[in-house]
Design a protein around this motif. Structure first.
Motif, PDB file in Angstrom:
ATOM      1  N   GLY A  90       0.778  -1.228   0.000  1.00 56.52           N
ATOM      2  CA  GLY A  90       0.000   0.000   0.000  1.00 56.52           C
ATOM      3  C   GLY A  90       0.810   1.279   0.000  1.00 56.52           C
ATOM      4  O   GLY A  90       0.372   2.303   0.543  1.00 56.52           O
ATOM      5  N   VAL A  91       1.995   1.246  -0.618  1.00 54.92           N
ATOM      6  CA  VAL A  91       2.866   2.426  -0.588  1.00 54.92           C
ATOM      7  C   VAL A  91       2.637   3.351  -1.774  1.00 54.92           C
ATOM      8  O   VAL A  91       3.356   4.341  -1.938  1.00 54.92           O
ATOM      9  CB  VAL A  91       4.347   2.000  -0.539  1.00 54.92           C
ATOM     10  N   GLY A  92       1.665   3.053  -2.633  1.00 50.66           N
ATOM     11  CA  GLY A  92       1.370   3.920  -3.764  1.00 50.66           C
ATOM     12  C   GLY A  92       1.867   3.350  -5.079  1.00 50.66           C
ATOM     13  O   GLY A  92       2.702   2.446  -5.116  1.00 50.66           O
ATOM     14  N   ALA A  93       1.340   3.903  -6.169  1.00 48.23           N
ATOM     15  CA  ALA A  93       1.626   3.361  -7.503  1.00 48.23           C
ATOM     16  C   ALA A  93       3.062   3.626  -7.939  1.00 48.23           C
ATOM     17  O   ALA A  93       3.680   2.779  -8.585  1.00 48.23           O
ATOM     18  CB  ALA A  93       0.658   3.943  -8.515  1.00 48.23           C
ATOM     19  N   MET A  94       3.589   4.810  -7.633  1.00 48.73           N
ATOM     20  CA  MET A  94       4.958   5.171  -8.040  1.00 48.73           C
ATOM     21  C   MET A  94       5.172   4.930  -9.526  1.00 48.73           C
ATOM     22  O   MET A  94       6.179   4.372  -9.955  1.00 48.73           O
ATOM     23  CB  MET A  94       5.995   4.402  -7.206  1.00 48.73           C
ATOM     24  N   GLY A  95       4.182   5.353 -10.323  1.00 44.65           N
ATOM     25  CA  GLY A  95       4.286   5.235 -11.769  1.00 44.65           C
ATOM     26  C   GLY A  95       3.841   3.908 -12.334  1.00 44.65           C
ATOM     27  O   GLY A  95       3.830   3.731 -13.559  1.00 44.65           O
ATOM     28  N   ARG A  96       3.478   2.965 -11.488  1.00 44.18           N
ATOM     29  CA  ARG A  96       3.065   1.641 -11.966  1.00 44.18           C
ATOM     30  C   ARG A  96       1.611   1.649 -12.422  1.00 44.18           C
ATOM     31  O   ARG A  96       0.772   2.356 -11.862  1.00 44.18           O
ATOM     32  CB  ARG A  96       3.249   0.598 -10.859  1.00 44.18           C
ATOM     33  N   LEU A  97       1.317   0.840 -13.439  1.00 41.88           N
ATOM     34  CA  LEU A  97      -0.042   0.711 -13.953  1.00 41.88           C
ATOM     35  C   LEU A  97      -0.747  -0.425 -13.234  1.00 41.88           C
ATOM     36  O   LEU A  97      -0.187  -1.513 -13.075  1.00 41.88           O
ATOM     37  CB  LEU A  97      -0.021   0.448 -15.460  1.00 41.88           C
ATOM     38  N   ARG A  98      -1.991  -0.192 -12.832  1.00 42.20           N
ATOM     39  CA  ARG A  98      -2.726  -1.224 -12.102  1.00 42.20           C
ATOM     40  C   ARG A  98      -3.129  -2.394 -13.000  1.00 42.20           C
ATOM     41  O   ARG A  98      -3.520  -3.448 -12.520  1.00 42.20           O
ATOM     42  CB  ARG A  98      -3.956  -0.623 -11.439  1.00 42.20           C
ATOM     43  N   GLY A  99      -3.007  -2.213 -14.310  1.00 43.94           N
ATOM     44  CA  GLY A  99      -3.292  -3.297 -15.238  1.00 43.94           C
ATOM     45  C   GLY A  99      -2.051  -4.058 -15.671  1.00 43.94           C
ATOM     46  O   GLY A  99      -2.129  -4.963 -16.502  1.00 43.94           O
ATOM     47  N   GLY A 100      -0.880  -3.690 -15.124  1.00 44.89           N
ATOM     48  CA  GLY A 100       0.356  -4.357 -15.484  1.00 44.89           C
ATOM     49  C   GLY A 100       0.961  -3.785 -16.762  1.00 44.89           C
ATOM     50  O   GLY A 100       0.436  -2.831 -17.342  1.00 44.89           O
ATOM     51  N   PRO A 101       2.081  -4.339 -17.226  1.00 40.90           N
ATOM     52  CA  PRO A 101       2.768  -5.517 -16.673  1.00 40.90           C
ATOM     53  C   PRO A 101       3.386  -5.225 -15.304  1.00 40.90           C
ATOM     54  O   PRO A 101       3.701  -4.086 -14.990  1.00 40.90           O
ATOM     55  CB  PRO A 101       3.843  -5.810 -17.726  1.00 40.90           C
ATOM     56  N   PHE A 102       3.560  -6.293 -14.515  1.00 43.34           N
ATOM     57  CA  PHE A 102       4.057  -6.146 -13.159  1.00 43.34           C
ATOM     58  C   PHE A 102       5.489  -6.667 -13.064  1.00 43.34           C
ATOM     59  O   PHE A 102       5.804  -7.730 -13.582  1.00 43.34           O
ATOM     60  CB  PHE A 102       3.168  -6.922 -12.174  1.00 43.34           C
ATOM     61  N   SER A 103       6.315  -5.919 -12.392  1.00 38.65           N
ATOM     62  CA  SER A 103       7.678  -6.351 -12.105  1.00 38.65           C
ATOM     63  C   SER A 103       7.874  -6.312 -10.602  1.00 38.65           C
ATOM     64  O   SER A 103       7.227  -5.539  -9.887  1.00 38.65           O
ATOM     65  CB  SER A 103       8.702  -5.451 -12.802  1.00 38.65           C
ATOM     66  N   GLU A 104       8.772  -7.143 -10.108  1.00 36.06           N
ATOM     67  CA  GLU A 104       8.934  -7.280  -8.666  1.00 36.06           C
ATOM     68  C   GLU A 104       9.308  -5.958  -8.019  1.00 36.06           C
ATOM     69  O   GLU A 104      10.177  -5.228  -8.482  1.00 36.06           O
ATOM     70  CB  GLU A 104       9.992  -8.333  -8.341  1.00 36.06           C
ATOM     71  N   HIS A 105       8.635  -5.676  -6.929  1.00 35.98           N
ATOM     72  CA  HIS A 105       8.944  -4.498  -6.122  1.00 35.98           C
ATOM     73  C   HIS A 105       8.826  -4.897  -4.662  1.00 35.98           C
ATOM     74  O   HIS A 105       7.842  -5.519  -4.258  1.00 35.98           O
ATOM     75  CB  HIS A 105       7.989  -3.344  -6.428  1.00 35.98           C
ATOM     76  N   ARG A 106       9.838  -4.572  -3.864  1.00 36.05           N
ATOM     77  CA  ARG A 106       9.841  -4.979  -2.466  1.00 36.05           C
ATOM     78  C   ARG A 106       9.969  -3.774  -1.539  1.00 36.05           C
ATOM     79  O   ARG A 106      10.589  -2.762  -1.895  1.00 36.05           O
ATOM     80  CB  ARG A 106      10.977  -5.970  -2.172  1.00 36.05           C
TER      81      ARG A 106
END
Length: 469
Positions: free
Chosen positions: A228-244
């Motif tokens: 829950g730290v925010g999108a930070m430019g990521r799209l909610r529809g993907g593609p998804f890459s690992e983020h920790r």
């Protein structure tokens, strides 16, 4: 579709023991008795084996509830009945489980690691000490005290770690690889960057933390917004890459909205605010967080939510007094008390190919739906009135759920590949069934986790006789 009176449901489920008389008696026994847990018994099943045999019979192991009667110490391999701990909460993986006792001790044990084909002439299925022979199927094998050094009040398990919250509000982490090592030395690591916690919840590879003031923190995998730290430019529809998120980080978007309860499973979370509003974040790949309109969008569909989103459009607060919720790996179940009728009603969303939502039919993905087969139950009282049946506890694992009803019975539904429903079958159930083996038990706790089911009961002999008579 199941009838609305639970007495009738038991007839439909071939559970003839639940007459109107015993239903009334069970209604009186459905309360938790924490001060009597030293007299409790444990039942465990699931994560089972199935093996076809050369004859006409088939061999199932761990497909029905088994009462645990003895324990085998990992260090000495000695078997004992007296040293069997009583777990007030448990968590499971494929190979082992962890449990915490009322006194706060944390143990690990093998997750029903027994032979699939049981031959009474095969000594490997049994342990003999003195003049006693112990069946491994009714034992906690390789019990190991994990030596936390404090009193644990909550435990959790992620992909690589065991987590323990102690009575002081500190969180401790233990590597699973070290637990499974024969040279285990009890090397817990205390998280020094956060304290004052009152609860934790763990998913597949992330841990959610609730502070006493209502603030929520998270650490671990955030690929789908689990932290829950925010999108930070990521799209909610993907593609998804690992983020920790490597350290406990505050879910800042919940500032000013104190949280009362937290839940996590798989790659998604939900929280209940002190106002009883529900919010969710993380993966929505199977609509486990709902929001069907956004999920169906052609551009940037809501496959993940990186910030908490509200369920206000689903749970009608004018009618629903939210009691509890439970998360499976990729589905969610809500328990409401209808403010108008006083009846308990269940709702759900997410993956349902194995009947996880218990609504009587199978769908790939679904909108937030009313779970009719689990709602609006009543039982008759001694004066012939109809009293609503409440859901006292609900718990969901990888693909199945368990519910403890206020009149004492335990119901299960959903995935059953590993015998987690306790009915000696492998087929899933899209409607709830009652665990008949627990019919004369005063149930204190139900836990569905991974592919396992666990029940803690109070040993009450006199009441059993009264019900039988």
């Amino acid at each position: 579709m199941l009838p609305k009176k639970l007495v009738q449901i038991t007839v439909a489920a071939s559970c003839a023991y639940l007459t109107e008389k015993t239903a009334h008696n069970f209604f009186l026994f459905g309360k938790k008795q924490e001060d009597e847990q030293q007299n409790a018994s444990m039942f465990l099943w699931g994560n089972g084996y199935y093996q076809a045999r050369p004859d006409d019979r088939r061999q199932f192991s761990n497909f029905v509830p088994k009462q645990l009667t003895a324990v085998q110490d990992k260090a000495t391999q000695a078997v004992s009945e007296a040293n069997l701990p009583k777990f007030v909460d448990v968590r499971f993986s494929d190979t082992f489980g962890i449990g915490v006792t009322k006194s706060g001790a944390v143990y690990s044990f093998d997750n029903r690691d027994i032979p699939a084909y049981k031959d009474k002439n095969d000594a490997t299925n049994f342990i003999k000490q003195g003049d006693r022979t112990y069946d491994k199927d009714s034992m906690l094998n390789n019990l190991q005290n994990l030596s936390l050094g404090g009193k644990a009040v909550k435990i959790g398990m992620t992909k690589d770690f065991i987590w323990a919250l102690d009575a002081k509000g500190d969180l401790h982490q233990l590597s699973i690889a070290k637990v499974r090592d024969d040279n285990y030395a009890g090397t817990w690591r205390k998280l020094t960057t956060i304290g004052g916690l009152k609860d934790i919840a763990t998913g597949r590879d992330h841990v959610l933390m609730l502070k006493a003031n209502g603030d929520v923190y998270c650490m671990g995998d955030d690929t789908y917004g689990q932290c829950g730290v925010g999108a930070m430019g990521r799209l909610r529809g993907g593609p998804f890459s690992e983020h920790r998120v490597p350290n406990p980080t505050k879910v800042a978007s919940l500032d000013g909205r104190p949280v009362d309860r937290i839940y996590a499973n798989g790659d998604h979370n939900m929280v209940i605010l002190k106002t009883k509003e529900v919010l969710g974040f993380g993966s929505n790949a199977l609509m486990q967080l709902g929001h069907s309109d956004q999920y169906m969008q052609q551009k940037n569909p809501a496959m993940a939510f990186f910030d908490p989103v509200t369920f206000a459009g689903y749970l009608d607060t004018a009618k629903c007094d939210l009691q509890e919720l439970a998360l499976g790996s990729d589905f969610s179940v809500f328990v409401c008390k209808n403010k108008e009728s006083g009846n308990t009603q269940l709702f759900g969303c997410g993956h349902n190919l194995f009947g996880q939502l218990g609504n009587g039919f199978i769908t790939h993905t679904s909108e937030f739906m009313f779970m009719e087969t689990l709602s609006d139950f009543t039982v008759p009282t001694a004066d012939h009135k109809q009293v609503p049946v409440e859901v006292k506890q609900i718990s969901c694992g990888r693909g199945h759920c368990m519910a403890l009803m206020s009149m004492g019975v335990v119901m299960t539904w959903g995935m059953n590949d590993y015998g987690q429903l306790g009915n000696r079958k492998r087929s899933f159930k899209e409607t709830p069934l009652i665990i008949s083996k627990l019919k004369n038990q005063d149930v204190l706790k139900v836990v569905a986790d991974h592919n396992n089911s666990y029940v803690l009961v109070n040993d009450f002999k006199e009441e059993q006789k009264a019900v039988s008579n």
